[in-house]
Design an enzyme around this catalytic site. Structure first.
Site, PDB file in Angstrom:
ATOM      1  N   ALA A  34      25.069  41.010  22.268  1.00  0.00           N
ATOM      2  CA  ALA A  34      24.029  40.076  22.079  1.00  0.00           C
ATOM      3  C   ALA A  34      24.444  38.705  21.675  1.00  0.00           C
ATOM      4  O   ALA A  34      25.408  38.588  20.792  1.00  0.00           O
ATOM      5  CB  ALA A  34      22.921  40.623  21.155  1.00  0.00           C
ATOM      6  N   GLN A  87      21.255  46.295  30.566  1.00  0.00           N
ATOM      7  CA  GLN A  87      20.931  47.244  29.433  1.00  0.00           C
ATOM      8  C   GLN A  87      19.569  46.405  28.996  1.00  0.00           C
ATOM      9  O   GLN A  87      19.383  45.281  28.948  1.00  0.00           O
ATOM     10  CB  GLN A  87      22.031  46.765  28.280  1.00  0.00           C
ATOM     11  CG  GLN A  87      21.530  47.912  27.251  1.00  0.00           C
ATOM     12  CD  GLN A  87      22.137  47.831  25.936  1.00  0.00           C
ATOM     13  OE1 GLN A  87      22.091  46.793  25.086  1.00  0.00           O
ATOM     14  NE2 GLN A  87      22.825  49.049  25.491  1.00  0.00           N
ATOM     15  N   CYS A 117      21.668  50.163  19.014  1.00  0.00           N
ATOM     16  CA  CYS A 117      21.806  48.853  18.335  1.00  0.00           C
ATOM     17  C   CYS A 117      21.141  49.221  16.616  1.00  0.00           C
ATOM     18  O   CYS A 117      20.087  49.550  16.381  1.00  0.00           O
ATOM     19  CB  CYS A 117      20.729  47.840  18.950  1.00  0.00           C
ATOM     20  SG  CYS A 117      21.028  46.508  17.872  1.00  0.00           S
ATOM     21  N   LYS A 156      23.057  54.362  25.899  1.00  0.00           N
ATOM     22  CA  LYS A 156      24.101  54.119  24.985  1.00  0.00           C
ATOM     23  C   LYS A 156      23.570  54.577  23.694  1.00  0.00           C
ATOM     24  O   LYS A 156      22.607  53.911  23.113  1.00  0.00           O
ATOM     25  CB  LYS A 156      24.385  52.652  25.015  1.00  0.00           C
ATOM     26  CG  LYS A 156      25.535  52.069  24.478  1.00  0.00           C
ATOM     27  CD  LYS A 156      26.133  50.696  24.760  1.00  0.00           C
ATOM     28  CE  LYS A 156      27.095  50.344  23.474  1.00  0.00           C
ATOM     29  NZ  LYS A 156      26.727  49.717  22.434  1.00  0.00           N
ATOM     30  N   ASN A 217      33.468  54.861  23.048  1.00  0.00           N
ATOM     31  CA  ASN A 217      33.541  53.245  22.413  1.00  0.00           C
ATOM     32  C   ASN A 217      33.653  53.314  20.909  1.00  0.00           C
ATOM     33  O   ASN A 217      33.149  54.268  20.163  1.00  0.00           O
ATOM     34  CB  ASN A 217      32.268  52.702  22.722  1.00  0.00           C
ATOM     35  CG  ASN A 217      31.627  51.524  22.204  1.00  0.00           C
ATOM     36  OD1 ASN A 217      30.515  51.296  21.400  1.00  0.00           O
ATOM     37  ND2 ASN A 217      32.483  50.608  22.178  1.00  0.00           N
ATOM     38  N   GLY A 218      34.368  52.232  20.660  1.00  0.00           N
ATOM     39  CA  GLY A 218      34.460  51.934  18.892  1.00  0.00           C
ATOM     40  C   GLY A 218      35.903  51.973  18.815  1.00  0.00           C
ATOM     41  O   GLY A 218      36.893  52.581  18.919  1.00  0.00           O
TER      42      GLY A 218
HETATM   43  C1  LIG Z   1      27.743  41.010  17.837  1.00  0.00           C
HETATM   44  C2  LIG Z   1      27.525  42.189  18.358  1.00  0.00           C
HETATM   45  C3  LIG Z   1      26.381  42.301  19.359  1.00  0.00           C
HETATM   46  C4  LIG Z   1      26.168  43.464  19.874  1.00  0.00           C
HETATM   47  N1  LIG Z   1      25.295  43.622  20.927  1.00  0.00           N
HETATM   48  C5  LIG Z   1      24.913  44.820  21.326  1.00  0.00           C
HETATM   49  C6  LIG Z   1      23.757  45.038  22.497  1.00  0.00           C
HETATM   50  O1  LIG Z   1      23.229  43.779  22.651  1.00  0.00           O
HETATM   51  N2  LIG Z   1      23.747  46.201  22.748  1.00  0.00           N
HETATM   52  C7  LIG Z   1      24.379  47.472  22.327  1.00  0.00           C
HETATM   53  O2  LIG Z   1      24.136  48.312  23.165  1.00  0.00           O
HETATM   54  N3  LIG Z   1      25.422  47.246  21.606  1.00  0.00           N
HETATM   55  C8  LIG Z   1      25.650  45.967  20.971  1.00  0.00           C
HETATM   56  N4  LIG Z   1      26.537  45.764  20.192  1.00  0.00           N
HETATM   57  C9  LIG Z   1      27.581  47.045  20.016  1.00  0.00           C
HETATM   58  C10 LIG Z   1      28.664  47.017  20.961  1.00  0.00           C
HETATM   59  O3  LIG Z   1      28.505  47.148  22.155  1.00  0.00           O
HETATM   60  C11 LIG Z   1      29.777  48.309  20.498  1.00  0.00           C
HETATM   61  O4  LIG Z   1      29.019  49.401  20.988  1.00  0.00           O
HETATM   62  C12 LIG Z   1      30.196  48.261  19.172  1.00  0.00           C
HETATM   63  O5  LIG Z   1      30.601  46.851  18.792  1.00  0.00           O
HETATM   64  C13 LIG Z   1      31.440  48.991  19.002  1.00  0.00           C
HETATM   65  O6  LIG Z   1      32.424  48.778  20.050  1.00  0.00           O
HETATM   66  P1  LIG Z   1      33.756  47.857  19.560  1.00  0.00           P
HETATM   67  O7  LIG Z   1      34.776  48.637  18.427  1.00  0.00           O
HETATM   68  O8  LIG Z   1      34.663  47.679  20.427  1.00  0.00           O
HETATM   69  O9  LIG Z   1      33.435  46.429  19.069  1.00  0.00           O
HETATM   70  C14 LIG Z   1      27.092  44.640  19.541  1.00  0.00           C
HETATM   71  C15 LIG Z   1      28.076  44.330  18.835  1.00  0.00           C
HETATM   72  C16 LIG Z   1      28.506  43.268  18.107  1.00  0.00           C
HETATM   73  C17 LIG Z   1      29.716  43.203  17.289  1.00  0.00           C
END
Ligand SMILES: Cc1cc2nc3c(=O)[nH]c(=O)nc-3n(C[C@H](O)[C@H](O)[C@H](O)COP(=O)(O)O)c2cc1C
Length: 331
Positions: A34, A87, A117, A156, A217-218
């Site tokens: 986001a 999404q 989320c 997701k 993911n993560g």
């Molecule tokens: C600032 C921020 C905004 C995010 N916005 C969304 C979003 O709009 N939709 C969603 O499904 N996940 C959102 N996420 C989650 C990420 O898509 C992802 O699942 C999560 O950060 C884990 O992945 P990572 O460890 O690579 O960061 C957001 C994460 C962060 C940090």
């Protein structure tokens, strides 16, 4: 001796994944983020290569189907961004279905339903990861959307609301039974937010239970964490936070690409110019300040840039700050 023979472990890299009718190669995904993964950001990530598909940021089905101007802006994408996953977030099955139809009509390659989320602004309305507490409603949404679109549909999810209510297996089964084509799985619960490490074992288990692709993911940020994720047996990987710090992370992981701090500042200048073309000054500045805060973590001495960002109030000041900072760094 052949270095890859014997007990030496072969390096695993994401290959190709088929999500319904869509083939994604490499099986690497820029996550929905986001306020970050708008057009200019997605195009920058794409420009470095090694990303198989990108996601829009989450788009509110209510706002989108009511043609809210800001949301229509957020939802826009260009030809050079495909394949793009659109999404949607919300909790009303009919509205989610309507939003999915609009996304398909707009040319999205796939629709993804946000069930992960954790933000309370989303969950307090019963959307995002709050759906993990209501399998029936989640199923109604998935089934309503599935009936209305012919492009691939994905969900997701997180592992559950908390560790006492792990529901990823039930959600995986529900998704499969309702014609979902892949699951993007952040292996943490809502309660865990972003704390500790991702539960790789959850991802391994879901993958062993599902016949549709599971994208892990993560926490992926370097070769080591990529390997750990690939060890789950997942069909592809998705990255969020590391991509905000390094939009070239996919190219770094897959092709060994490196970017100098000076080059990164040039990218920031270019991105800022693009943002000012599509957003009002105040919003463009806000976005660029947020992004620069993340980018600066990949720059030695980036703390100085971050503290400079706190003091600026206009586009002109940001332009000067970036240019001065660029001149100060040696490469
Ligand atoms: C600032 C921020 C905004 C995010 N916005 C969304 C979003 O709009 N939709 C969603 O499904 N996940 C959102 N996420 C989650 C990420 O898509 C992802 O699942 C999560 O950060 C884990 O992945 P990572 O460890 O690579 O960061 C957001 C994460 C962060 C940090």
């Amino acid at each position: 001796m052949n270095p890859t023979s014997g007990t030496a472990k072969q390096k695993q890299v994401p290959g190709t994944v088929k999500i319904g009718t869509l083939t994604v190669k490499p099986a690497t995904f820029l996550a929905p983020i986001a306020d970050i993964t708008d057009g200019p950001f997605r195009r920058i990530v794409r420009s470095f290569g090694d990303v198989g598909a990108v996601f829009t940021e989450m788009i509110s089905s209510d706002a989108y189907t009511r043609s809210c101007e800001r949301t229509l802006h957020m939802a826009a994408f260009t030809e050079d961004e495909h394949p793009i996953f659109f999404q949607i977030v919300g909790k009303d099955p009919a509205r989610m279905a309507q939003a999915a139809i609009l996304a398909e009509t707009a040319g999205a390659d796939a629709v993804d339903i946000n069930m992960g989320c954790p933000s309370s602004t989303i969950t307090r309305h019963g959307s995002g990861s709050a759906l993990l507490k209501d399998l029936k409603l989640a199923e109604s949404i998935v089934s309503a959307v599935r009936k209305q679109i012919s492009i691939p549909l994905t969900v997701k999810i997180r592992s559950g609301w908390n560790r006492d209510s792990l529901v990823f297996s039930e959600f995986g089964k529900m998704a499969e039974e309702n014609g979902v084509n892949a699951i993007f799985f952040h292996g943490r619960t809502r309660k865990e937010m972003f704390r500790d490490t991702v539960h790789y074992e959850d991802i391994t288990r879901l993958k062993s239970e599902c016949s549709i692709p599971v994208i892990g993911n993560g926490d992926i940020k370097d070769r080591d964490t990529l390997e750990k994720m690939m060890d789950t047996g997942c069909d592809g990987i998705m990255i969020a936070r590391a991509a905000i710090k390094k939009p070239w992370i996919f190219a770094e992981l897959l092709s060994g690409f490196r970017l100098s701090p000076k080059e990164l500042i040039s990218i920031m200048e270019k991105q800022f110019r693009e943002l000012t073309e599509i957003y009002p000054e105040k919003l463009a500045l806000h976005k660029m300040k947020t992004l620069s805060g993340w980018y600066s973590r990949s720059i030695p001495g980036g703390k100085k840039l971050r503290s400079g960002l706190n003091r600026i109030h206009s586009q002109a000041e940001l332009t000067v700050l970036l240019s001065e900072f660029k001149n100060e760094i040696s490469h």
